[in-house]
Design a protein around this motif. Structure first.
Motif, PDB file in Angstrom:
ATOM      1  N   UNK A 130      19.274  -2.484 -56.209  1.00  0.00           N
ATOM      2  CA  UNK A 130      17.872  -2.551 -56.636  1.00  0.00           C
ATOM      3  C   UNK A 130      17.539  -1.400 -57.585  1.00  0.00           C
ATOM      4  N   UNK A 131      18.085  -0.211 -57.291  1.00  0.00           N
ATOM      5  CA  UNK A 131      17.863   0.932 -58.168  1.00  0.00           C
ATOM      6  C   UNK A 131      18.421   0.654 -59.563  1.00  0.00           C
ATOM      7  N   UNK A 132      19.615   0.082 -59.608  1.00  0.00           N
ATOM      8  CA  UNK A 132      20.217  -0.245 -60.896  1.00  0.00           C
ATOM      9  C   UNK A 132      19.433  -1.351 -61.606  1.00  0.00           C
ATOM     10  N   UNK A 141      15.995 -11.312 -60.117  1.00  0.00           N
ATOM     11  CA  UNK A 141      15.883 -11.645 -58.697  1.00  0.00           C
ATOM     12  C   UNK A 141      16.968 -12.646 -58.330  1.00  0.00           C
ATOM     13  N   UNK A 142      17.384 -12.600 -57.072  1.00  0.00           N
ATOM     14  CA  UNK A 142      18.363 -13.555 -56.549  1.00  0.00           C
ATOM     15  C   UNK A 142      17.784 -14.219 -55.308  1.00  0.00           C
ATOM     16  N   UNK A 149      14.476 -15.050 -50.546  1.00  0.00           N
ATOM     17  CA  UNK A 149      14.855 -13.958 -51.457  1.00  0.00           C
ATOM     18  C   UNK A 149      16.019 -13.141 -50.917  1.00  0.00           C
ATOM     19  N   UNK A 150      16.908 -12.716 -51.822  1.00  0.00           N
ATOM     20  CA  UNK A 150      18.050 -11.874 -51.461  1.00  0.00           C
ATOM     21  C   UNK A 150      17.832 -10.460 -51.969  1.00  0.00           C
ATOM     22  N   UNK A 151      17.580 -10.316 -53.258  1.00  0.00           N
ATOM     23  CA  UNK A 151      17.327  -9.008 -53.845  1.00  0.00           C
ATOM     24  C   UNK A 151      16.513  -9.217 -55.113  1.00  0.00           C
ATOM     25  N   UNK A 152      15.702  -8.227 -55.467  1.00  0.00           N
ATOM     26  CA  UNK A 152      14.892  -8.312 -56.684  1.00  0.00           C
ATOM     27  C   UNK A 152      14.507  -6.907 -57.114  1.00  0.00           C
ATOM     28  N   UNK A 204      16.123 -14.515 -64.129  1.00  0.00           N
ATOM     29  CA  UNK A 204      15.855 -13.421 -65.066  1.00  0.00           C
ATOM     30  C   UNK A 204      14.504 -13.675 -65.711  1.00  0.00           C
ATOM     31  N   UNK A 205      13.608 -12.691 -65.660  1.00  0.00           N
ATOM     32  CA  UNK A 205      12.234 -12.831 -66.144  1.00  0.00           C
ATOM     33  C   UNK A 205      11.983 -11.888 -67.311  1.00  0.00           C
TER      34      UNK A 205
END
Length: 446
Positions: A130-132, A141-142, A149-152, A204-205
């Motif tokens: 997330x930091x990266x 987001x995944x 949700x998995x990570x964003x 990807x947004x």
């Protein structure tokens, strides 16, 4: 070590409650280890036992204190640390049952510490990821295929917290979408990952607000430039009804068709805004040339306005384009104005030309002038000989004055040769040859 009976056992309820509290912190490795330490200390047999993790040991000598029992904590060949049980001043030999209990406890601790470390590494990995991701200029987001949700990163969390991913459209075959969130216009690209266990969606947004603002600023600049230079300027809004094939996806192609002082950009989540350096019939011709960029899409809609005719400011032009809109093909279908004092002749021409053109009829001079002032016409048909009022050549002059570039046609009962130069107007003799008339008008207006 404390004196103990021949058979040493943990204080069941107390120890298990302590271990349960430790496992409640399983996803936080440091708290989990502290909880395990507390659980060991609360048992009757190991009140002074301590867990020393290898990564927290600074000096090797500290791992093995004199007079203390130390058992290595290992799992799958990986050294985790030691379980240390120091003496408290009272001495007693370790019995077989003590060692058996200690070995079992060491195995248990090794297993749970390995799982805790994996959990911590997983949490740390997600936080590091997330930091990266937060360093990226876009939202990422995944999601699982179950939409969980998995990570964003922070941008994606902020935007998708207000608006939801349209998974129904994506699962129906779409791979992009637009949404309004956090006061911004956001464009999303989605990819379905199938080469992972369980699959996933990667989103990807991109924030299009800057491009939208650039379009609005450019519109204002070009409108005032056109007014200062006394030249044509028009604005158009193009919309595609199919959500999976948004008009915004055609932005790169549209940019290749632009000329000097022209621009294109996102107007909102569904429409493309185009500013063209043209007016009148030239504006309609320029817009007609853009139609092929949407040729493969159904239900393309268009609204457009011209500087001067529809307003003098950017806001007036936008309001006019929003107010006057319809099917792209219908809005730009070549139009012909037929002026004839005999309504029957006007009806005949309308019937003949109506298959290929939008036809407006007028039998009065006032109505003809009103139509020329209020609408666009590629062609104009009038009688060469007039029984009352201006003759056909005068009407041609007026039509060209109101709409430069209009193509005039004059009907007559005379036989050739005629007194009208070909560059002034084309003369059509009565009675009409329907096929020849249609082909003549079509060749001049297409």
């Amino acid at each position: 070590m404390l004196s103990a009976p021949d058979t040493v056992s943990l204080s069941g309820p107390l120890a298990f409650r302590a271990f349960a509290r430790a496992f409640a912190q399983f996803d936080n490795f440091d708290r989990f280890v502290a909880g395990l330490q507390s659980a060991v200390e609360r048992t009757t047999a190991f009140e002074t036992a301590k867990i020393a993790l290898h990564r927290n040991v600074v000096e090797t000598a500290d791992q093995f204190q004199q007079g203390a029992l130390a058992l290595p904590l290992t799992n799958d060949g990986v050294e985790l640390g030691t379980l240390q049980i120091p003496v408290d001043g009272r001495r007693r030999l370790f019995g077989a049952e003590d060692l058996h209990l200690l070995a079992g406890l060491a195995d248990f601790l090794s297993a749970v510490l390995t799982q805790a470390q994996r959990a911590q590494d997983s949490v740390r990995g997600r936080e590091l990821l997330r930091l990266l991701l937060n360093q990226a200029p876009v939202g990422i987001a995944a999601y699982g295929l179950d939409h969980r949700p998995i990570v964003a990163n922070e941008s994606a969390l902020r935007w998708l917290g207000e608006a939801k991913v349209p998974f129904a459209d994506l699962e129906a075959g779409g791979d992009s979408f637009h949404l309004r969130a956090d006061g911004k216009l956001v464009y999303g690209e989605a990819r379905r990952i199938t080469d992972l266990p369980g699959g996933a969606w990667v989103i990807v947004l991109h924030d299009l607000t800057g491009e939208q603002a650039k379009l609005m600023d450019g519109l204002q600049r070009e409108v005032y430039r056109a007014r200062a230079e006394a030249r044509g300027c028009g604005v158009a809004l193009i919309e595609v009804a199919d959500a999976r094939n948004s008009a915004l996806r055609r932005l790169p192609a549209l940019r290749t068709a632009l000329q000097e002082h022209e621009l294109v950009g996102p107007y909102d989540a569904h429409r493309v805004g185009v500013v063209l350096a043209a007016g009148g019939l030239n504006l309609r011709a320029r817009l007609r040339n853009l139609r092929h960029y949407f040729a493969d899409l159904p239900e393309v809609r268009l609204g457009y306005a011209e500087l001067g005719r529809d307003g003098k400011t950017p806001s007036e032009l936008l309001h006019a384009a929003l107010r006057r809109h319809g099917s792209f093909d219908h809005m730009l279908r070549p139009a012909v104005l037929v002026h004839d004092e005999n309504p029957a002749v006007a009806d005949t021409l309308a019937m003949v030309l109506g298959r290929d053109f939008r036809v407006e009829k007028s039998s009065s001079a006032a109505r003809t002038v009103e139509l020329l002032q209020g609408e666009f016409f590629e062609g104009f048909v009038a009688e060469l000989e007039s029984r009352s009022g201006p003759d056909g050549r005068e009407w041609v002059r007026r039509a060209r004055q109101l709409q430069p570039g209009i193509r005039p046609f004059l009907t007559t009962i005379q036989n050739a040769p005629h007194s009208v130069p070909p560059d002034e107007a084309l003369v059509i003799e009565k009675p009409f040859n329907v096929a020849a008339l249609t082909e003549l008008v079509r060749s001049r207006l297409r």
